[in-house]
Write an enzyme that holds these catalytic residues in place. Structure first.
Site, PDB file in Angstrom:
ATOM      1  N   ASN A  72       0.911  -1.299  -0.050  1.00 23.50           N
ATOM      2  CA  ASN A  72      -0.019  -0.084   0.141  1.00 23.50           C
ATOM      3  C   ASN A  72       0.865   1.321   0.115  1.00 23.50           C
ATOM      4  O   ASN A  72       0.403   2.301  -0.550  1.00 23.50           O
ATOM      5  CB  ASN A  72      -0.977   0.015   1.110  1.00 23.50           C
ATOM      6  CG  ASN A  72      -1.839  -1.182   1.196  1.00 23.50           C
ATOM      7  OD1 ASN A  72      -2.292  -1.681   0.182  1.00 23.50           O
ATOM      8  ND2 ASN A  72      -2.571  -1.550   2.218  1.00 23.50           N
ATOM      9  N   GLU A 173      -2.371  -3.805  -5.413  1.00 18.03           N
ATOM     10  CA  GLU A 173      -3.857  -3.837  -5.006  1.00 18.03           C
ATOM     11  C   GLU A 173      -4.695  -2.465  -5.550  1.00 18.03           C
ATOM     12  O   GLU A 173      -5.326  -1.891  -4.625  1.00 18.03           O
ATOM     13  CB  GLU A 173      -3.913  -3.829  -3.444  1.00 18.03           C
ATOM     14  CG  GLU A 173      -3.190  -5.367  -2.978  1.00 18.03           C
ATOM     15  CD  GLU A 173      -3.612  -5.626  -1.638  1.00 18.03           C
ATOM     16  OE1 GLU A 173      -3.976  -4.649  -0.780  1.00 18.03           O
ATOM     17  OE2 GLU A 173      -3.040  -6.631  -1.306  1.00 18.03           O
ATOM     18  N   GLU A 292       1.836 -11.410  -2.499  1.00 18.58           N
ATOM     19  CA  GLU A 292       1.677 -11.376  -1.020  1.00 18.58           C
ATOM     20  C   GLU A 292       0.934 -12.564  -0.763  1.00 18.58           C
ATOM     21  O   GLU A 292      -0.122 -12.712  -1.117  1.00 18.58           O
ATOM     22  CB  GLU A 292       0.933 -10.020  -0.849  1.00 18.58           C
ATOM     23  CG  GLU A 292       1.693  -8.838  -0.939  1.00 18.58           C
ATOM     24  CD  GLU A 292       1.188  -7.297  -0.602  1.00 18.58           C
ATOM     25  OE1 GLU A 292       0.412  -7.529   0.275  1.00 18.58           O
ATOM     26  OE2 GLU A 292       1.130  -6.687  -1.081  1.00 18.58           O
ATOM     27  N   GLN A 352       5.742 -10.364   4.958  1.00 18.90           N
ATOM     28  CA  GLN A 352       6.723  -9.942   4.725  1.00 18.90           C
ATOM     29  C   GLN A 352       8.069 -10.722   5.074  1.00 18.90           C
ATOM     30  O   GLN A 352       7.795 -11.818   5.678  1.00 18.90           O
ATOM     31  CB  GLN A 352       6.707  -8.789   4.936  1.00 18.90           C
ATOM     32  CG  GLN A 352       5.540  -7.922   4.310  1.00 18.90           C
ATOM     33  CD  GLN A 352       5.378  -6.227   4.177  1.00 18.90           C
ATOM     34  OE1 GLN A 352       6.460  -5.628   4.763  1.00 18.90           O
ATOM     35  NE2 GLN A 352       4.367  -5.805   3.963  1.00 18.90           N
TER      36      GLN A 352
HETATM   37  O1  AHR Z   1       1.577  -6.834   3.436  1.00 19.57           O
HETATM   38  C1  AHR Z   1       0.813  -5.869   4.029  1.00 19.57           C
HETATM   39  C2  AHR Z   1      -0.145  -5.200   3.126  1.00 19.57           C
HETATM   40  O2  AHR Z   1      -1.210  -6.067   2.523  1.00 19.57           O
HETATM   41  C3  AHR Z   1       0.439  -4.632   1.974  1.00 19.57           C
HETATM   42  O3  AHR Z   1       1.099  -3.281   1.991  1.00 19.57           O
HETATM   43  C4  AHR Z   1      -0.915  -4.583   0.914  1.00 19.57           C
HETATM   44  O4  AHR Z   1      -0.537  -4.712  -0.328  1.00 19.57           O
HETATM   45  C5  AHR Z   1      -1.763  -5.670   1.552  1.00 19.57           C
HETATM   46  O5  AHR Z   1      -3.174  -5.173   1.688  1.00 19.57           O
END
Ligand code: AHR
Length: 505
Positions: A72, A173, A292, A352
């Site tokens: 984001n 996204e 992700e 992450q």
């Molecule tokens: O990984 C955390 C968040 O999850 C990222 O910023 C976004 O792309 C997703 O909604």
């Protein structure tokens, strides 16, 4: 004890695994960058301020590719804020996470860190607040050798060699109403096509990822994929998928079945890509970038509170999920799902990597430790390289709240021809009973047992801290091999890695 059977054969091939399915992600979010990978005052910091204890853990994972800088975050990011002399870099409000971005780390520093941990960069461009020109300028800055404004600027900043970044995400996204610069599929499709077209004129060797849905529950899924791909099909190489799960109802049998939802997600996206391919009479196939994925729910309430009531802090603790043993089991099932789709899922990023929904955690000014999910990710990355095989499996099944016919045994196998090794990855989803697995692998002549690694714990809710590590793997799995037949006991609720090879250890 329940019983399952598996037949493994060299000829039952799904496809070559792209090592990039073991990728990860670092976003300017919480303590991922600042006080995660970068903490200049830390005892283990190197000359660039990067924590070496963290780098050692990342290197142990052999992470092939790392997505950056968001997430984001990227949808409000000005990449130019993070280049050039440090003292001139502006402090900015990050609207995605309502924090303060100091821009001490930018593209050059991140590229340097990635090189130190032997990973490629997967770069995302801002298609939220920005567009074609800024994406092109960034690509020129990163990949053009010299003799233009942005390539010479990079050289002026001390980075003579172009980075040759191969993989680029066209936004993040963009289907999500939470996204800064959220778009309709038509708006996104047009912008992504025009941006991708211009970027490939600058560097035709790059690969582009078109934004797919943020998760399976999005009301626009899968129409988003169909509409956006109608625009981006010719310019894109991949479409992205994102998905996070959580055991919100404390129903572990149902939670462990969620990889079936992920499997269904992948199959639907493949079908949608191939529908557009047919419609366009195209010879090109779009592959999947699951860039992700993870478990994410433990920290939701406290994060909402921090962002609402204590905004604009530098590197606050956000998305710091403490992962339980059962989370590691689902992560194992999700990794198995990628291997099963190795013919189309060519990239994936565990979201992450450090501190933020991460396998690696740190204390500011203190130590670093491995969360439970570190282990299935490590094992898959180390032993899941080669050819994905399609084992024929018979297993007992169960019904859960949202799923019927959930296999108690979730498993796959990978053949590494170079090392003459076959690795079986298996999760026993049964929370009550061990399982007896009989595997016939006679086409792998003279292969013997190398080791049977197990991640198991009596407490499904156990998690690791710096001081206390109740969830760590052992190599005490119960496996026997005799003339091409394996007999193994998969403990109740366990992650198993059974390594077979010609070199007995
Ligand atoms: O990984 C955390 C968040 O999850 C990222 O910023 C976004 O792309 C997703 O909604």
């Amino acid at each position: 004890m329940k019983k399952a059977n598996m037949l493994l054969d060299k000829e039952f091939v799904i496809g070559k695994i792209d090592n990039r399915i073991y990728g990860s992600f670092i976003e300017h979010l919480g303590r991922a960058v600042y006080n995660g990978i970068y903490e200049p005052g830390h005892a283990s910091a190197d000359e660039d301020g990067f924590r070496q204890d963290v780098m050692d853990l990342v290197k142990a994972l052999k992470v092939p590719i790392i997505r950056y800088p968001g997430g984001n975050f990227v949808s409000g990011y000005n990449w130019e804020d993070g280049i050039g002399p440090l003292e001139l870099r502006p402090k900015k409000l990050d609207l995605a996470w309502r924090t303060l971005e100091t821009n001490e780390i930018g593209i050059n520093e991140f590229a340097k860190w990635s090189k130190k941990v032997d990973a490629e960069v997967m770069m995302a461009v801002n298609l939220g607040t920005r567009g074609i020109a800024e994406a092109c300028n960034l690509l020129e800055y990163c990949n053009h050798p010299q003799g233009t404004y942005y390539s010479d600027l990079r050289i002026k900043h001390g980075y003579l060699e172009p980075y040759k970044i191969k993989t680029w995400c066209l936004g993040n996204e963009m289907d999500g109403p939470w996204q800064i610069g959220h778009k309709t599929p038509m708006e996104y499709g047009r912008l992504a096509l025009e941006t991708g077209k211009a970027m490939k004129l600058i560097d035709p060797t790059i690969e582009l990822v078109s934004c797919g849905s943020s998760n399976t529950a999005m009301p626009t899924f899968p129409e988003w994929e169909a509409t956006t791909l109608e625009h981006t099909y010719d310019v894109a190489d991949f479409i992205s998928l994102h998905q996070y799960y959580g055991n919100r109802d404390n129903d572990t049998s149902n939670f462990l079945a969620l990889s079936m939802d992920m499997d269904n997600f992948i199959q639907t996206v493949i079908s949608t890509c191939d529908y557009v391919k047919a419609k366009k009479r195209s010879k090109k196939t779009i592959n999947l970038s699951f860039d992700e994925w993870n478990v994410w729910f433990h920290s939701n309430a406290s994060d909402d509170d921090t962002m609402k009531n204590n905004p604009w802090q530098k590197a606050p603790a956000l998305l710091e999920d403490a992962y339980t043993f059962e989370d590691a089991l689902l992560v194992g099932c999700m990794l198995i799902t990628f291997i099963k789709h190795a013919d189309r899922v060519k990239m994936a990023c565990l979201a992450q990597l450090v501190n933020v929904i991460a396998p690696i955690m740190t204390e500011n000014n203190g130590g670093a430790w491995k969360q439970t999910i570190f282990y299935p990710y490590l094992h898959a990355s180390l032993y899941g390289r080669g050819i994905a095989l399609n084992p024929i499996i018979t297993t007992p099944k169960y019904d859960a709240k949202d799923f019927t016919d959930v296999p108690y045994l979730e498993a796959t196998a990978v053949y590494n021809e170079e090392n003459q090794e076959v690795t079986i990855f298996a999760v026993n989803r049964d929370l009550e009973e061990d399982m007896l697995l009989a595997c016939d692998f006679r086409s792998f002549k003279d292969y013997e047992l190398i080791e049977h690694l197990v991640l198991a714990c009596n407490d499904l809710k156990a998690y690791n801290t710096l001081e206390n590590q109740p969830v760590i793997p052992s190599n005490k799995g119960r496996s026997k091999v005799d003339h091409g037949r394996l007999e193994t006991v998969l403990g109740k609720a366990s992650w198993n890695v059974i390594r077979l090879g010609t070199q007995k250890k």
